[in-house]
Scaffold this motif. Sequence first.
Motif, PDB file in Angstrom:
ATOM      1  N   PHE A 124       0.779  -1.249   0.163  1.00  0.00           N
ATOM      2  CA  PHE A 124      -0.154  -0.218   0.203  1.00  0.00           C
ATOM      3  C   PHE A 124       0.951   1.318  -0.133  1.00  0.00           C
ATOM      4  CE2 PHE A 124      -2.658   3.290   2.066  1.00  0.00           C
ATOM      5  CZ  PHE A 124      -3.740   3.277   1.176  1.00  0.00           C
ATOM      6  N   PHE A 125       1.927   1.258   0.881  1.00  0.00           N
ATOM      7  CA  PHE A 125       2.873   2.337   0.951  1.00  0.00           C
ATOM      8  C   PHE A 125       3.461   2.507  -0.400  1.00  0.00           C
ATOM      9  CE2 PHE A 125       7.212   4.077   1.433  1.00  0.00           C
ATOM     10  CZ  PHE A 125       6.869   5.056   2.257  1.00  0.00           C
ATOM     11  N   LEU A 126       4.006   1.425  -1.073  1.00  0.00           N
ATOM     12  CA  LEU A 126       4.716   1.708  -2.366  1.00  0.00           C
ATOM     13  C   LEU A 126       3.623   2.263  -3.416  1.00  0.00           C
ATOM     14  CD1 LEU A 126       6.872  -1.434  -2.769  1.00  0.00           C
ATOM     15  CD2 LEU A 126       7.559   1.027  -2.238  1.00  0.00           C
ATOM     16  N   LEU A 127       2.341   1.616  -3.404  1.00  0.00           N
ATOM     17  CA  LEU A 127       1.417   2.003  -4.325  1.00  0.00           C
ATOM     18  C   LEU A 127       1.136   3.700  -4.213  1.00  0.00           C
ATOM     19  CD1 LEU A 127      -0.324   0.657  -6.521  1.00  0.00           C
ATOM     20  CD2 LEU A 127      -2.175   0.629  -4.910  1.00  0.00           C
ATOM     21  N   VAL A 128       0.863   4.149  -2.938  1.00  0.00           N
ATOM     22  CA  VAL A 128       0.538   5.353  -2.909  1.00  0.00           C
ATOM     23  C   VAL A 128       1.548   6.307  -3.144  1.00  0.00           C
ATOM     24  CG1 VAL A 128      -0.224   6.922  -1.157  1.00  0.00           C
ATOM     25  CG2 VAL A 128      -1.264   4.985  -1.114  1.00  0.00           C
ATOM     26  N   LEU A 129       2.853   5.928  -2.624  1.00  0.00           N
ATOM     27  CA  LEU A 129       3.817   6.913  -3.003  1.00  0.00           C
ATOM     28  C   LEU A 129       4.138   6.859  -4.379  1.00  0.00           C
ATOM     29  CD1 LEU A 129       6.390   8.137  -1.573  1.00  0.00           C
ATOM     30  CD2 LEU A 129       7.434   6.215  -1.912  1.00  0.00           C
ATOM     31  N   SER A 130       4.290   6.016  -5.062  1.00  0.00           N
ATOM     32  CA  SER A 130       4.448   5.873  -6.367  1.00  0.00           C
ATOM     33  C   SER A 130       3.102   6.569  -7.201  1.00  0.00           C
ATOM     34  CB  SER A 130       4.559   4.475  -7.114  1.00  0.00           C
ATOM     35  OG  SER A 130       3.752   3.671  -7.053  1.00  0.00           O
TER      36      SER A 130
END
Length: 172
Positions: free
Chosen positions: A57-63
């Motif tokens: 989730f963190f990677l998806l939102v950050l990217s």
Amino acid sequence: MEWLPALVLVHIVGAVLGAGGATFAEINLVRALRDGEISPDESELMKGAYAVLRLGFFLLVLSGFAFLLYFRLMDKTEFLYSPEFWAKLTIIGALSVNAILLQTRKINILWGSAISLTSWYAALILGVLRKMDYPYFATLLVYVISVVVMFFIVRAVHKKFCPPHTTNQKTS
């Protein structure tokens, strides 16, 4: 240096980790509830699956935010008006609300699992399809129908493998 391939890679990794984490969280939950209680070992496995989910989730939102910045700086703002973008944003919003409801135990675990699984796989599929020509509301209709279908699948799995008292509550 070209940033777009790196952003795409991070975004895909985030979606894959999320979909995989959601799958393993559900598998671990069913296995843990087979005997009616969650042992310390089972709890540790579930914590690992949830850590993978959170990382995804963190990677998806950050990217995702990085994509917004990239498209704005490259003056490619037409993407911000595409039905694909708004469908993904809506699904990630539903995923976020679902995570909060699950964490605060305000949603039945079966519905929470159905929303989580469907949302993660929808995000992954929409990312793979990229340029879709489907209207926003048609995409969301398919998503909502998929959540309902997934609920019945999750419920059937829980009925088959878990004692009745473990899935009728709002807690995990």
